[in-house]
Design an enzyme around this catalytic site. Structure first.
Site, PDB file in Angstrom:
ATOM      1  N   HIS A   1      -1.740   9.724 -17.647  1.00  0.00           N
ATOM      2  CA  HIS A   1      -3.095  10.147 -17.255  1.00  0.00           C
ATOM      3  C   HIS A   1      -3.636  11.183 -18.243  1.00  0.00           C
ATOM      4  O   HIS A   1      -4.797  11.121 -18.663  1.00  0.00           O
ATOM      5  CB  HIS A   1      -3.089  10.789 -15.857  1.00  0.00           C
ATOM      6  CG  HIS A   1      -2.759   9.855 -14.731  1.00  0.00           C
ATOM      7  ND1 HIS A   1      -1.829  10.146 -13.769  1.00  0.00           N
ATOM      8  CD2 HIS A   1      -3.264   8.631 -14.409  1.00  0.00           C
ATOM      9  CE1 HIS A   1      -1.771   9.142 -12.893  1.00  0.00           C
ATOM     10  NE2 HIS A   1      -2.632   8.213 -13.263  1.00  0.00           N
TER      11      HIS A   1
ATOM     12  N   LYS B   1      -4.161   6.211   2.980  1.00  0.00           N
ATOM     13  CA  LYS B   1      -2.866   6.402   2.310  1.00  0.00           C
ATOM     14  C   LYS B   1      -2.356   7.804   2.559  1.00  0.00           C
ATOM     15  O   LYS B   1      -3.113   8.766   2.452  1.00  0.00           O
ATOM     16  CB  LYS B   1      -3.047   6.215   0.795  1.00  0.00           C
ATOM     17  CG  LYS B   1      -2.680   4.846   0.286  1.00  0.00           C
ATOM     18  CD  LYS B   1      -2.291   4.961  -1.173  1.00  0.00           C
ATOM     19  CE  LYS B   1      -2.891   3.900  -2.058  1.00  0.00           C
ATOM     20  NZ  LYS B   1      -2.821   4.200  -3.466  1.00  0.00           N
TER      21      LYS B   1
ATOM     22  N   ARG C   1      -2.457  -0.329 -19.213  1.00  0.00           N
ATOM     23  CA  ARG C   1      -1.172  -0.119 -19.881  1.00  0.00           C
ATOM     24  C   ARG C   1      -0.616  -1.423 -20.428  1.00  0.00           C
ATOM     25  O   ARG C   1      -0.083  -1.488 -21.517  1.00  0.00           O
ATOM     26  CB  ARG C   1      -0.157   0.479 -18.893  1.00  0.00           C
ATOM     27  CG  ARG C   1      -0.494   1.879 -18.455  1.00  0.00           C
ATOM     28  CD  ARG C   1       0.224   2.229 -17.193  1.00  0.00           C
ATOM     29  NE  ARG C   1      -0.202   1.344 -16.098  1.00  0.00           N
ATOM     30  CZ  ARG C   1       0.086   1.535 -14.837  1.00  0.00           C
ATOM     31  NH1 ARG C   1       0.821   2.565 -14.477  1.00  0.00           N
ATOM     32  NH2 ARG C   1      -0.340   0.710 -13.906  1.00  0.00           N
TER      33      ARG C   1
ATOM     34  N   SER D   1       2.352   6.561 -11.457  1.00  0.00           N
ATOM     35  CA  SER D   1       2.620   7.587 -10.441  1.00  0.00           C
ATOM     36  C   SER D   1       3.602   7.048  -9.406  1.00  0.00           C
ATOM     37  O   SER D   1       4.463   7.773  -8.915  1.00  0.00           O
ATOM     38  CB  SER D   1       1.326   7.977  -9.730  1.00  0.00           C
ATOM     39  OG  SER D   1       0.425   8.563 -10.628  1.00  0.00           O
TER      40      SER D   1
HETATM   41  O1  PNS Z   1      -5.141   5.372  -9.313  1.00  0.00           O
HETATM   42  P1  PNS Z   1      -5.546   4.158  -8.538  1.00  0.00           P
HETATM   43  O2  PNS Z   1      -4.958   4.226  -7.156  1.00  0.00           O
HETATM   44  O3  PNS Z   1      -5.228   2.875  -9.256  1.00  0.00           O
HETATM   45  O4  PNS Z   1      -7.163   4.224  -8.389  1.00  0.00           O
HETATM   46  C1  PNS Z   1      -7.870   3.232  -7.693  1.00  0.00           C
HETATM   47  C2  PNS Z   1      -9.330   3.644  -7.460  1.00  0.00           C
HETATM   48  C3  PNS Z   1      -9.419   5.010  -6.796  1.00  0.00           C
HETATM   49  C4  PNS Z   1     -10.053   3.695  -8.776  1.00  0.00           C
HETATM   50  C5  PNS Z   1      -9.964   2.542  -6.558  1.00  0.00           C
HETATM   51  O5  PNS Z   1      -9.156   2.347  -5.445  1.00  0.00           O
HETATM   52  C6  PNS Z   1     -11.371   2.886  -6.104  1.00  0.00           C
HETATM   53  O6  PNS Z   1     -12.297   2.886  -6.872  1.00  0.00           O
HETATM   54  N1  PNS Z   1     -11.506   3.198  -4.777  1.00  0.00           N
HETATM   55  C7  PNS Z   1     -12.759   3.610  -4.174  1.00  0.00           C
HETATM   56  C8  PNS Z   1     -13.332   2.505  -3.286  1.00  0.00           C
HETATM   57  C9  PNS Z   1     -14.198   1.568  -4.078  1.00  0.00           C
HETATM   58  O7  PNS Z   1     -15.127   1.961  -4.767  1.00  0.00           O
HETATM   59  N2  PNS Z   1     -13.906   0.253  -3.970  1.00  0.00           N
HETATM   60  C10 PNS Z   1     -14.655  -0.796  -4.641  1.00  0.00           C
HETATM   61  C11 PNS Z   1     -14.272  -0.943  -6.108  1.00  0.00           C
HETATM   62  S1  PNS Z   1     -12.969  -2.058  -6.288  1.00  0.00           S
END
Ligand code: PNS
Length: 174
Positions: A19, A43, A92, A130
């Site tokens: 990150h 979560k 990645r 993570s």
């Molecule tokens: O680090 P992560 O868990 O891969 O991040 C995922 C994240 C937070 C980017 C994704 O879950 C997100 O954007 N969540 C917010 C809800 C949302 O906007 N959903 C629609 C887009 S797919």
């Protein structure tokens, strides 16, 4: 010209060196980068939101164009609220691509004015996540070099005796 603001959304539970690598790269190409931690009531995180904010804040100290924040709801809504025009995400390996593509296209459907920008972290971190850091640390393995020292310390504090035991073992093997 209007400054280009990007958000870098994620769970950051915890922040890894992958990150940080991406934050560094993003900070070079955007005028302002906001590391945005999702508050996800579904979560149960290892680190509560406040601790994740604190760790990231400490790690970006001195970087003038980077700040950390938290959000809930849709990423696109948060992006618009803070005036961002780009969403930064890391890729990645090919295995990340499908999920990231789905998210990027869904976000584009929801808000066509927002662009997703993918960047690749240094290949040293291509296997790092993570989730794996949490798993390895929980089972007493070493995560040295994979997360900032501050995060390593916090993991030890959080995970107690098993993590301390691993640290002792590592020291005796040196
Ligand atoms: O680090 P992560 O868990 O891969 O991040 C995922 C994240 C937070 C980017 C994704 O879950 C997100 O954007 N969540 C917010 C809800 C949302 O906007 N959903 C629609 C887009 S797919």
């Amino acid at each position: 010209m209007k400054p280009v603001i990007a958000i870098y959304p994620g769970s950051f539970d915890p922040l890894t060196n992958g990150h940080l690598d991406l934050i560094e790269r993003g900070a070079k190409i955007f005028d302002e980068l906001i590391v945005a931690i999702l508050r996800n009531p579904e979560k149960e995180p290892l680190f509560p939101l406040e601790e994740r904010l604190e760790m990231i804040r400490a790690m970006i100290q001195g970087r003038e164009n980077v700040r950390v924040d938290s959000f809930d709801g849709l990423t696109v809504d948060y992006a618009l609220k803070v005036g961002a025009t780009a969403v930064l995400r890391g890729i990645r390996a090919i295995s990340d691509y499908e999920y990231e593509l789905q998210m990027a296209l869904m976000n584009r459907k929801l808000e066509p004015r927002l662009e997703t920008v993918f960047m690749m972290p240094a290949e040293t971190y291509s296997y790092l996540s993570s989730r794996l850091v949490r798993q390895v640390a929980t089972l007493g393995g070493s995560v040295r070099g994979l997360v900032p020292e501050l995060v390593e310390k916090k993991l030890r504090e959080k995970l107690g005796p098993s993590a301390r035991l691993a640290q002792r073992k590592e020291a005796t093997h040196k």
